[in-house]
Design an enzyme around this catalytic site. Structure first.
Site, PDB file in Angstrom:
ATOM      1  N   GLY A  48      -1.087  -3.262   5.413  1.00 36.80           N
ATOM      2  CA  GLY A  48      -1.654  -1.959   5.023  1.00 36.80           C
ATOM      3  C   GLY A  48      -1.163  -1.906   3.467  1.00 36.80           C
ATOM      4  O   GLY A  48      -1.715  -2.819   2.946  1.00 36.80           O
ATOM      5  N   GLU A  49      -0.808  -0.806   2.802  1.00 33.02           N
ATOM      6  CA  GLU A  49      -0.255  -0.832   1.752  1.00 33.02           C
ATOM      7  C   GLU A  49       1.066  -0.643   1.545  1.00 33.02           C
ATOM      8  O   GLU A  49       1.710   0.275   1.931  1.00 33.02           O
ATOM      9  CB  GLU A  49      -1.228   0.507   0.831  1.00 33.02           C
ATOM     10  CG  GLU A  49      -2.586   0.090   0.240  1.00 33.02           C
ATOM     11  CD  GLU A  49      -2.478  -1.116  -0.552  1.00 33.02           C
ATOM     12  OE1 GLU A  49      -1.410  -1.403  -1.112  1.00 33.02           O
ATOM     13  OE2 GLU A  49      -3.312  -1.691  -0.444  1.00 33.02           O
ATOM     14  N   SER A  50       1.752  -1.701   1.067  1.00 33.24           N
ATOM     15  CA  SER A  50       3.165  -1.586   0.835  1.00 33.24           C
ATOM     16  C   SER A  50       3.917  -0.610   0.341  1.00 33.24           C
ATOM     17  O   SER A  50       4.947  -0.139   0.447  1.00 33.24           O
ATOM     18  CB  SER A  50       3.685  -2.938   0.260  1.00 33.24           C
ATOM     19  OG  SER A  50       3.318  -3.292  -0.854  1.00 33.24           O
ATOM     20  N   CYS A 103       1.846  -9.286   6.091  1.00 41.45           N
ATOM     21  CA  CYS A 103       1.121  -8.968   4.935  1.00 41.45           C
ATOM     22  C   CYS A 103       1.942  -7.740   4.141  1.00 41.45           C
ATOM     23  O   CYS A 103       3.034  -8.193   3.640  1.00 41.45           O
ATOM     24  CB  CYS A 103      -0.221  -8.487   5.166  1.00 41.45           C
ATOM     25  SG  CYS A 103      -1.481  -8.691   3.640  1.00 41.45           S
ATOM     26  N   ARG A 114       2.558  -9.357  -5.105  1.00 43.13           N
ATOM     27  CA  ARG A 114       1.670  -8.532  -4.449  1.00 43.13           C
ATOM     28  C   ARG A 114       0.109  -9.212  -4.826  1.00 43.13           C
ATOM     29  O   ARG A 114       0.072  -9.443  -5.960  1.00 43.13           O
ATOM     30  CB  ARG A 114       1.796  -7.301  -5.008  1.00 43.13           C
ATOM     31  CG  ARG A 114       2.468  -6.245  -3.926  1.00 43.13           C
ATOM     32  CD  ARG A 114       2.346  -4.804  -4.390  1.00 43.13           C
ATOM     33  NE  ARG A 114       1.432  -4.132  -3.895  1.00 43.13           N
ATOM     34  CZ  ARG A 114       0.671  -3.041  -4.319  1.00 43.13           C
ATOM     35  NH1 ARG A 114       0.999  -2.549  -5.377  1.00 43.13           N
ATOM     36  NH2 ARG A 114      -0.231  -2.553  -3.452  1.00 43.13           N
ATOM     37  N   ILE A 171      -5.641 -11.084   3.552  1.00 44.91           N
ATOM     38  CA  ILE A 171      -6.619  -9.855   2.863  1.00 44.91           C
ATOM     39  C   ILE A 171      -5.583  -9.335   1.854  1.00 44.91           C
ATOM     40  O   ILE A 171      -4.581  -8.643   2.137  1.00 44.91           O
ATOM     41  CB  ILE A 171      -6.846  -8.848   3.953  1.00 44.91           C
ATOM     42  CG1 ILE A 171      -7.562  -9.306   5.232  1.00 44.91           C
ATOM     43  CG2 ILE A 171      -7.703  -7.514   3.326  1.00 44.91           C
ATOM     44  CD1 ILE A 171      -7.617  -8.287   6.487  1.00 44.91           C
ATOM     45  N   ARG A 172      -6.079  -9.456   0.502  1.00 41.14           N
ATOM     46  CA  ARG A 172      -5.067  -9.133  -0.415  1.00 41.14           C
ATOM     47  C   ARG A 172      -3.708  -9.425  -0.209  1.00 41.14           C
ATOM     48  O   ARG A 172      -2.720  -8.706  -0.313  1.00 41.14           O
ATOM     49  CB  ARG A 172      -5.261  -7.848  -0.896  1.00 41.14           C
ATOM     50  CG  ARG A 172      -6.892  -7.413  -1.522  1.00 41.14           C
ATOM     51  CD  ARG A 172      -7.279  -6.100  -1.983  1.00 41.14           C
ATOM     52  NE  ARG A 172      -6.648  -5.001  -1.044  1.00 41.14           N
ATOM     53  CZ  ARG A 172      -5.629  -4.096  -1.043  1.00 41.14           C
ATOM     54  NH1 ARG A 172      -4.818  -4.156  -1.994  1.00 41.14           N
ATOM     55  NH2 ARG A 172      -5.339  -3.400  -0.173  1.00 41.14           N
ATOM     56  N   HIS A 216      -2.565 -12.223   8.668  1.00 42.88           N
ATOM     57  CA  HIS A 216      -2.668 -10.597   9.692  1.00 42.88           C
ATOM     58  C   HIS A 216      -2.918 -11.611  11.060  1.00 42.88           C
ATOM     59  O   HIS A 216      -4.168 -11.783  11.645  1.00 42.88           O
ATOM     60  CB  HIS A 216      -4.000 -10.117   9.404  1.00 42.88           C
ATOM     61  CG  HIS A 216      -3.747  -8.936   8.357  1.00 42.88           C
ATOM     62  ND1 HIS A 216      -3.217  -7.855   8.600  1.00 42.88           N
ATOM     63  CD2 HIS A 216      -3.790  -9.372   7.201  1.00 42.88           C
ATOM     64  CE1 HIS A 216      -3.278  -7.214   7.361  1.00 42.88           C
ATOM     65  NE2 HIS A 216      -3.628  -8.169   6.278  1.00 42.88           N
ATOM     66  N   GLU A 229      -2.691 -10.434  13.935  1.00 43.61           N
ATOM     67  CA  GLU A 229      -3.094  -9.354  14.946  1.00 43.61           C
ATOM     68  C   GLU A 229      -4.640  -9.182  14.737  1.00 43.61           C
ATOM     69  O   GLU A 229      -5.280  -8.904  15.856  1.00 43.61           O
ATOM     70  CB  GLU A 229      -2.602  -8.074  14.810  1.00 43.61           C
ATOM     71  CG  GLU A 229      -3.118  -7.278  13.490  1.00 43.61           C
ATOM     72  CD  GLU A 229      -2.835  -7.583  12.197  1.00 43.61           C
ATOM     73  OE1 GLU A 229      -2.075  -8.893  11.914  1.00 43.61           O
ATOM     74  OE2 GLU A 229      -3.118  -6.879  11.158  1.00 43.61           O
TER      75      GLU A 229
HETATM   76  N1  GLN Z   1      -2.034  -5.795  -0.886  1.00 43.72           N
HETATM   77  C1  GLN Z   1      -1.321  -5.164  -0.018  1.00 43.72           C
HETATM   78  C2  GLN Z   1       0.096  -4.367  -0.651  1.00 43.72           C
HETATM   79  O1  GLN Z   1       0.248  -4.629  -1.601  1.00 43.72           O
HETATM   80  C3  GLN Z   1      -1.122  -5.872   1.278  1.00 43.72           C
HETATM   81  C4  GLN Z   1      -2.526  -6.042   1.883  1.00 43.72           C
HETATM   82  C5  GLN Z   1      -2.445  -6.199   3.528  1.00 43.72           C
HETATM   83  O2  GLN Z   1      -1.523  -5.722   4.054  1.00 43.72           O
HETATM   84  N2  GLN Z   1      -3.529  -6.561   4.249  1.00 43.72           N
HETATM   85  O3  GLN Z   1       0.746  -3.680   0.059  1.00 43.72           O
END
Ligand code: GLN
Length: 192
Positions: free
Chosen positions: A46-48, A78, A107, A135-136, A171, A173
């Protein structure tokens, strides 16, 4: 066995599905009370920044880091890896990770071109490759001596373990392959 999935923000549904398939009872964690009776925990992608902020404001953060320090098995994927790390490079100034596993992560460290990619991972103990979806994703720039690296991409660790803490930059999952969740449950519930 009850396995919590931190459900403050991000990709928690698919983790719950994988846990059920692996024979565990998933439980969504949305506040400190929910943490009371879990035997293991997943912190999803998600977004940390958001996950850490919500954990703080909902009163989950300190409890979580105490429980992990006291041996609660945890899998961070992630953004979950970033949350569990010791230091974040290129994070926000007010973004303090839990420091549960001795890794430093950058990040979005795979850069613009490689923001999202897939790779076949050779994972220690798996007979066939595991498809890693990135993913990112965070780039692990340092792994301490107590950290076991279970898989790497071009020399960079993407799957790390320290005692009962596991982190992946990818990921697990999102692919129909339950081996990482099964491995986590094995580790979590192995008598030690
Ligand atoms: N770039 C996101 C972050 O900094 C992590 C991306 C992800 O969980 N798919 O939180």
């Amino acid at each position: 066995m009850k396995v919590g999935v931190l459900a403050l923000q991000g990709a928690f549904d698919r983790h719950a599905q994988e846990l059920s398939l692996a024979g565990a009872a998933p439980l969504e964690i949305r506040g400190p009370k929910h943490l009371e009776d879990v035997d293991a925990l997943i912190i999803p992608g998600g977004e940390s920044t958001t996950i850490l902020k919500l954990a703080e404001s909902l009163g989950v953060r300190d409890l979580l880091s105490d429980q992990i320090r006291d041996g609660l098995p945890v899998l961070g994927t992630c953004a979950g890896m970033i949350v569990l790390s010791k230091a974040i490079i290129d994070g926000r100034d007010d973004q303090n990770p839990l420091g549960s596993i001795d890794i430093d992560v950058r990040r979005n460290g795979y850069g613009r071109q490689l923001a999202s990619f897939e790779a076949d991972l050779q994972i220690a103990g798996f007979e066939t490759p595991f498809r890693g979806v990135f993913i990112r994703a965070p780039l692990v720039e340092r792994a301490g001596k107590d950290v076991e690296v279970l898989a790497s991409v071009e020399g960079n660790p993407v799957f790390c373990r320290q005692e009962k803490i596991m982190t992946t930059s990818f990921h697990p999952e999102l692919v129909s392959d339950g081996r990482i969740h099964e491995l986590f449950l094995e580790l979590a519930f192995a008598s030690s």
